[in-house]
Motif scaffolding. Sequence first.
Motif, PDB file in Angstrom:
ATOM      1  N   ILE A 293       0.864  -1.183   0.000  1.00  0.00           N
ATOM      2  CA  ILE A 293       0.000   0.000   0.000  1.00  0.00           C
ATOM      3  C   ILE A 293       0.899   1.232   0.000  1.00  0.00           C
ATOM      4  CG2 ILE A 293      -1.824   1.262   1.176  1.00  0.00           C
ATOM      5  CD1 ILE A 293      -2.504  -1.331   2.628  1.00  0.00           C
ATOM      6  N   ASP A 294       0.768   2.071  -1.021  1.00  0.00           N
ATOM      7  CA  ASP A 294       1.576   3.283  -1.116  1.00  0.00           C
ATOM      8  C   ASP A 294       0.715   4.490  -0.770  1.00  0.00           C
ATOM      9  OD1 ASP A 294       3.918   1.973  -1.982  1.00  0.00           O
ATOM     10  OD2 ASP A 294       3.112   1.848  -4.023  1.00  0.00           O
ATOM     11  N   VAL A 295       1.206   5.292   0.180  1.00  0.00           N
ATOM     12  CA  VAL A 295       0.490   6.495   0.602  1.00  0.00           C
ATOM     13  C   VAL A 295       1.487   7.638   0.699  1.00  0.00           C
ATOM     14  CG1 VAL A 295      -0.915   7.576   2.394  1.00  0.00           C
ATOM     15  CG2 VAL A 295      -1.182   5.148   1.916  1.00  0.00           C
ATOM     16  N   PHE A 296       1.105   8.805   0.172  1.00  0.00           N
ATOM     17  CA  PHE A 296       1.942  10.003   0.242  1.00  0.00           C
ATOM     18  C   PHE A 296       1.065  11.183   0.645  1.00  0.00           C
ATOM     19  CE2 PHE A 296       3.133  13.955  -1.921  1.00  0.00           C
ATOM     20  CZ  PHE A 296       4.423  14.157  -1.449  1.00  0.00           C
ATOM     21  N   SER A 297       1.638  12.039   1.502  1.00  0.00           N
ATOM     22  CA  SER A 297       0.914  13.232   1.933  1.00  0.00           C
ATOM     23  C   SER A 297       1.917  14.344   2.170  1.00  0.00           C
ATOM     24  CB  SER A 297       0.135  12.947   3.216  1.00  0.00           C
ATOM     25  OG  SER A 297      -0.346  14.144   3.793  1.00  0.00           O
ATOM     26  N   ALA A 298       1.585  15.572   1.727  1.00  0.00           N
ATOM     27  CA  ALA A 298       2.493  16.699   1.921  1.00  0.00           C
ATOM     28  C   ALA A 298       1.704  17.997   2.009  1.00  0.00           C
ATOM     29  CB  ALA A 298       3.501  16.779   0.781  1.00  0.00           C
ATOM     30  N   GLY A 299       2.223  18.919   2.805  1.00  0.00           N
ATOM     31  CA  GLY A 299       1.673  20.271   2.853  1.00  0.00           C
ATOM     32  C   GLY A 299       0.350  20.377   3.578  1.00  0.00           C
ATOM     33  N   GLU A 300      -0.436  21.341   3.161  1.00  0.00           N
ATOM     34  CA  GLU A 300      -1.693  21.686   3.821  1.00  0.00           C
ATOM     35  C   GLU A 300      -2.836  20.911   3.154  1.00  0.00           C
ATOM     36  OE1 GLU A 300      -2.068  26.014   4.198  1.00  0.00           O
ATOM     37  OE2 GLU A 300       0.087  26.148   3.774  1.00  0.00           O
ATOM     38  N   ILE A 301      -3.346  19.930   3.857  1.00  0.00           N
ATOM     39  CA  ILE A 301      -4.354  19.056   3.235  1.00  0.00           C
ATOM     40  C   ILE A 301      -5.634  18.943   4.065  1.00  0.00           C
ATOM     41  CG2 ILE A 301      -2.758  17.690   1.864  1.00  0.00           C
ATOM     42  CD1 ILE A 301      -3.906  16.351   5.192  1.00  0.00           C
ATOM     43  N   ARG A 302      -5.633  19.496   5.268  1.00  0.00           N
ATOM     44  CA  ARG A 302      -6.820  19.334   6.120  1.00  0.00           C
ATOM     45  C   ARG A 302      -7.956  20.231   5.662  1.00  0.00           C
ATOM     46  NH1 ARG A 302      -4.327  19.285  12.278  1.00  0.00           N
ATOM     47  NH2 ARG A 302      -2.610  17.864  11.876  1.00  0.00           N
ATOM     48  N   GLU A 303      -9.151  19.803   6.013  1.00  0.00           N
ATOM     49  CA  GLU A 303     -10.336  20.604   5.702  1.00  0.00           C
ATOM     50  C   GLU A 303     -10.208  21.969   6.380  1.00  0.00           C
ATOM     51  OE1 GLU A 303     -12.765  19.841   3.703  1.00  0.00           O
ATOM     52  OE2 GLU A 303     -11.996  17.838   3.256  1.00  0.00           O
TER      53      GLU A 303
END
Length: 747
Positions: A328-338
């Motif tokens: 399972i590949d997951v990437f997250s960066a920066g401002e992503i919240r609601e």
Amino acid sequence: MVAPKARLVVIGNGMAGIRCIEEILKLSPDRFEITVIGDERHPNYNRILLSKVLQGNASFDEIVLNPYEWYREHGITLYTGERAIRIQTGERQEIETASGLHISWDYLIIATGSSAFVPPIPGTDKKGVISFRNLEDCSAMIQASETCSRAVVIGGGLLGLEAARGLLNLGLETEVIHNASYLMNRQLDETAAKQLQRELERQGMNFRLNTITESITGIGRAKGLLFSDGNRIKADLVVLAVGIQPNAALAAASGIHINRGILVDDHLQTSMPGVYAIGECAEHRGIAYGLVAPLYEQAKVLAHRLCEVPTEPYRGSTVYSQLKVSGIDVFSAGEIREGEADVAQRMEDGIRGVYRKVTMKEGRIVGAILYGDTAESGALLKLIRQRAFVAALSSESSGRNSAEEAAAALPEAETVCACNSVSKAAIMRAVTADGLTAVDEVKRATGASGSCGGCRPMVTALVEYAKSGRALSKAPAEEPAEEAVCGCVPVGRAEFKAAVKAAAAFVPQTSSFAKETSKSLPSISLTPEVNWEGGCEICRPAVLYYLYGQRGERMDGGCEDKAAPIYGVTVHLSSAAKPSTVPESETYSIGEKWSERWRAIELPGPVEAALSAGSAYPSGVLVRDIGLRRCPVGWELYAGGHAEYPVRQGELIGVAGSPEEAAVLGEALLQMYREEAFYEEALWEWFGRAGLRNIREVLLDPVRRDELSGRFNRERYAGTESGMADRFEVLGITEQEEERDFESTAN
């Protein structure tokens, strides 16, 4: 007699401290006598890959970054299993360890990392309760799996999920307890988190969300958990994975200022002279980073500072997270919240199990989430760091391409592995030139995917792309011949410029421009066996500039042919009004000097420079070709801005301590532009083509910068009246011709 080396001591044998030593050895290998103190009884290893050890996918030997032999080869004294307990300063600068060692130092780096955060839950001190942070924790969990059958992990973040996957691999029934409504709530949105949860449940993992642990039950040994809603669960192994806390106690006990972590400035220096801190123990501008890329960025900056090699200060890092468990590949960066930002693009493919979201704020890209296919992570991370306009999200980056197509579309110079600064070109070369065929071979050769492993999908795609031969077979189609300059010259700009430069050797330099132009130009050969014959309104100005403008001869000096426009520098000040304050007056004075000094130089295209007395004095510094702005520590020099379509924000070249230093930087930049750009190529266009990194490497190198500035001033002087007079005297030009040329220049 050889002077003794300065003594550098590093407290911490982890990834940040040792990376700093590696950078120092690259820059100045004989500068320091180096000692490392580590509290673990191991050489430096990749802590990020502990989950692979726990999952049974790697052995300890496979995650070692620097074996004992490496320390010996570089003359580094290593103390393992030693804990520093006191830093002594003053006349006697020493480190005292728990075993009684006293180690002297001239420079000290604190890289003590972080420890697992233990939540204030009753029962965390019982047997069967383990944190997941180091190799000993891994060993304890593996050993516990031999007698335990049911495990619970408190924490549904990045570390908790990796620990849970490892426990499943060890054969334990595993349940994750998380106090939020969805997994990885700091890094993902609900859509991506639900997809992740469904896949992990399919693999056998269980979850309790929105659940708060009240206590760990059992007498002397963990037997389960009691929740705040009164429910219970049985377990004979409890793993804590709820976060980390910086190891700052040593610094605090030694009088160094701390907050959550050890407080450092932009040069990574603490409140104590000669003492620096990097990595998870350091707090910079209110942030203590727990990811590998920022740690490596800090290490590089500090190494340059200790070796007295010019570099940009550390101004913080873009935080990003990557998870890889069971494919399972997951990437997250920066401002992503609601609420943090607006959605710029969103794509979900339920069949392929792929999700992609890019966020924006005020028209700029500020965050991204990728699930299932993270091949695009490097390109998106670059856009986030640049705060690029959303127009950069082209159709090619819409998320519909396969990994190999994304690899093909990636620019050659693009950084793929941010941790180890490995480009696509380096990976492709390892396969096509060095004959490597496996991702692990490429990792060992280049370092790509050798740290956090988050770039491995793209590295894999690049290896397959290189092996397929598409890169070689498609090269001519992907890089077509440049469009011809005009009908007179059937070649592109680069070949045209090279041809003129080659022909320049045959143009006589014993007389003025005006006397030889008519005789020389028609007979030069820009293409084999074909004379140029003087050209047209498109190519003639370029030839005149390459032949004369770049060697400091005024093209308007006595030239009857007015085909070549004369391009120079226009300087804009922050205020047209008469300066009334010291900053305004100083800036106005610099502007006058720049206008005077740069008036006589000829450039490939018109250049606009802007000067500002500070942030309170707007002058468009960031949207001009060259911008100079006063700041608290000196003068910031920017370049490559453009105010019209396409709008481009200028990039910071460096900070000068004085206006004179800034002028040298600016003149070196202009000379680099004069020598490298094509005729009528705007400075901002050339800047984008040359690349910020390449330009900085040249301009921040004192020797190369001074060489460029020296050439600029010699050729600037050649275009002034006094310079022209000197040249005419040497060449034997008549007084009448000289006067005529001066009149023409003045007009």
